[in-house]
Design an enzyme around this catalytic site. Structure first.
Site, PDB file in Angstrom:
ATOM      1  N   LYS A 161      60.285  65.015  66.211  1.00 57.08           N
ATOM      2  CA  LYS A 161      61.243  63.976  66.621  1.00 57.08           C
ATOM      3  C   LYS A 161      62.472  64.042  65.717  1.00 57.08           C
ATOM      4  O   LYS A 161      62.334  64.229  64.494  1.00 57.08           O
ATOM      5  CB  LYS A 161      60.568  62.597  66.525  1.00 57.08           C
TER       6      LYS A 161
ATOM      7  N   SER B 299      60.421  55.097  71.835  1.00 57.93           N
ATOM      8  CA  SER B 299      61.558  55.942  71.553  1.00 57.93           C
ATOM      9  C   SER B 299      61.240  57.425  71.406  1.00 57.93           C
ATOM     10  O   SER B 299      62.145  58.245  71.497  1.00 57.93           O
ATOM     11  CB  SER B 299      62.257  55.451  70.285  1.00 57.93           C
TER      12      SER B 299
ATOM     13  N   SER C 214      56.538  53.210  69.786  1.00 52.83           N
ATOM     14  CA  SER C 214      57.340  54.392  70.119  1.00 52.83           C
ATOM     15  C   SER C 214      56.590  55.709  70.193  1.00 52.83           C
ATOM     16  O   SER C 214      57.148  56.710  70.624  1.00 52.83           O
ATOM     17  CB  SER C 214      58.499  54.534  69.131  1.00 52.83           C
TER      18      SER C 214
END
Lengths: 501, 95
Positions: free
Chosen positions: A79, A154, A178
């Protein structure tokens, strides 16, 4: 044999036995990215050349016996809020769109020492603030199950990359759901570990008391293997777990971080509670049906399952948004156009430079949370909002403690619905926040949770099952999840077969 | 709760954000909606509940006060929007 259909642990075994070469595996994923990425947009950065160089070097170390971890030679996507030395780390924000870190996050370093190949950095909601991955400066990621839908957020890029088999596994971060919610929306598995299990060093902070890094992969076995590698004490994060537990006060028991030993298909006698208050107003019928069917399977396997009232469910979102926004407003003060990141072109003094750089560099959702956070921390409102939220957090933690006095694991949905259409959520922020009802309380309480696929809704979109455990008891969660997973087979998005991939 | 122009101006100073007229009106509306929503917490009696910052009891962690990192000035400065003589360059701050 198709490389991309294998799990990370399966790939690791075949690399170790010499059946597969690290360079061939890496090349296979880079080729898939070449073909699918334009439709999915899971990545901010893919560095093919660098990945192939890593692959060659790692193959050498495997051949010489220097590397022997279960994931040695297996590619990973990270990420884009985890620092990677020498590689763009943008947090999917304009304000960091030129930021090349001089150091690497500890969780990523742990993976590197285990010999994994970093294939790229995944797209996300800007600064991890959002539930759809649409607030990214680089544009929205698409859900591989339906390209007109969001992948969740997210960590939407990480979940979409795993579902589309652009990487065998990925790292995500979870501040209010997330990792778990995008895993659910994309039909893959993700773990948010107990707060402190994984070092936050090098993770660009959003809500420091809530943030945790965790794995997203195709199955529970992969997640357990990854978590074993990234879970380690790091003196650079004072909240990071250590074996002596000397930073932890009385009354907390560590059930161990040998997570792979919990991969046992046996839940006989395990006590599992289902919160009645998770199935009230607002939950989609198909989500409810699939989650309760999963509970039936665990019951058939010998788990003792009963419904109970958890309480405090409706207060988790307001408490979460006050605390997370307050911490965000403080954490994001560092982005001022001086030391790194975007600086506005024209300004007339220092304060004007700060204000213009930040207003031009942050997107609307990030600005909204910084302003809310600044307000709830301001003199005159601090007690009414921020302190009130911290007291509510204590009540939420107590509700979980009471539940875990009776149950080993709590079972429920990950989100009230499956993935919404792209563009549906951004117009009404409050509505988007309400989708986090089953995930945010887990971060407030600091406990571990897993999200794994348990079925599909009438439109063929994946539904996620969430299992929660007491502080430092990931192993009960992994055991229950693994037992459930043994009852079904992994499903790939139809898109992959349609494209001959 | 109604957010006045004065409040949003003050929040803008705290948050170091400069809002256009349009963005300011939207921010007033968004913040007002959000504060109305979070006021739900007032239903809870928390008079005798201590505020919880960490989710489980923790103790302070000490370490020796020793320098362990090297000189990485050049690498750090390489990310600076502007630099001069080995320092970050900022607009004139004092007269």
């Amino acid at each position: 044999m198709e490389i991309s259909k294998l799990t990370a642990v399966e790939l690791g075994k075949k690399i170790k036995s010499g059946e597969l070469k690290v360079t061939d595996v890496t090349k296979a994923y880079l080729d898939r990215i070449e073909k699918l990425e334009k439709d999915i947009k899971a990545f901010v950065t893919v560095d093919a050349e660098n990945a192939m160089e890593q692959a060659k070097e790692i193959q050498g170390k495997i051949d010489s016996g220097e590397l022997s971890s279960p994931l040695a030679g297996v590619p990973v996507a990270i990420k884009d809020n985890m620092c990677t030395e020498g590689m763009l780390t943008s947090c999917s924000s304009k304000i960091l769109s030129n930021f090349i870190p001089t150091y690497t996050a500890d969780a990523v370093l742990a993976l590197k020492s285990a010999g994994t190949v970093i294939i790229g950095k995944t797209n996300m909601d800007e600064f991890a603030m959002g539930s759809t991955s649409e607030t990214s400066y680089y544009g929205a990621t698409k859900n591989p199950w339906d390209l007109s839908k969001v992948p969740g957020g997210s960590s939407g890029g990480s979940a979409a990359a795993v579902a589309a088999e652009l990487a065998p596994y990925a790292l995500g971060s979870d501040t209010g759901g997330s990792i778990r919610q995008p895993a659910a929306f994309c039909g893959v598995t993700g773990i948010k570990p107990t707060y402190g299990r994984v070092s936050r060093y090098g993770l660009i902070a959003y809500g420091s008391s809530l943030d945790q890094i965790g794995p997203i992969a195709k199955d529970v076995t992969d997640c357990a293997a990854i978590l074993e590698i990234i879970c380690r004490h790091d003196p650079k994060d004072s909240t990071s777990y250590n074996e002596n537990m000397d930073y932890i006060g009385d009354g907390i028991t560590d059930k161990g971080s040998d997570f792979m030993s919990a991969l046992v298909d046996d839940v006989k006698g395990m006590k599992i509670g289902i919160p009645r208050d998770y199935f009230g107003e607002g939950i989609d019928e198909d989500v409810k049906k699939n989650v309760l069917a999963a509970a039936d399977i665990l019951r058939e396997k010998g788990a003792v399952i009963e419904e109970f009232d958890l309480g405090m469910v409706e207060y988790a979102i307001p408490a979460y948004y006050i605390i997370a926004s307050a911490e965000a407003s403080s954490n994001l003060e560092r982005f001022d156009g001086v030391k790194y990141g975007y600086r506005t072109a024209e300004y007339n003094d220092l304060h004007n430079m700060y204000k213009k750089s930040r207003s031009e560099g942050f997107g609307p959702e990030v600005q909204r949370r910084i302003m809310l956070g600044s307000f709830v921390l301001s003199s005159g409102y601090y007690d009414a909002y921020y302190v009130k939220a911290l007291k509510t957090k204590a009540l939420i933690k107590k509700a979980f403690d009471d539940a875990f006095a009776k149950y080993d694991v709590i079972l429920g949905p990950v989100a009230p619905t499956t993935a919404p259409k792209i563009g549906e959520s951004l117009s009404d922020p409050l509505k988007m926040y309400l989708g986090d009802i089953y995930t945010v309380s887990v971060n407030l309480a600091g406990i571990p949770g897993i999200s794994l696929p348990c079925g599909f809704d009438k439109n063929g979109m994946p539904v996620g099952l969430q299992l929660l455990g007491q502080t430092f008891d990931e192993k009960s969660v992994i055991r229950a999840a693994y037992s459930f997973e043994c009852s079904r087979k992994y499903e790939r998005p139809a898109l992959l077969a349609e494209r001959g991939l | 709760m109604v957010i006045t122009d004065e409040t949003i101006e003050y929040v803008g100073i705290l948050a170091k954000l400069e809002l256009s007229d349009e963005a300011r009106e939207q921010a007033k509306k968004d913040m007002s909606n959000m504060l109305d929503y979070v006021s739900k917490l007032n239903e809870l009696d928390t008079d005798n509940v201590p505020a919880m910052s960490h989710a489980f009891p923790v103790k302070n962690v000490f370490r020796e006060d020793a320098v362990t990192n090297g000189d990485d000035r050049e690498q750090l400065l390489s990310n600076a929007p502007e630099q001069k003589d080995g320092c970050y360059k900022v607009p004139k701050t004092f007269d």
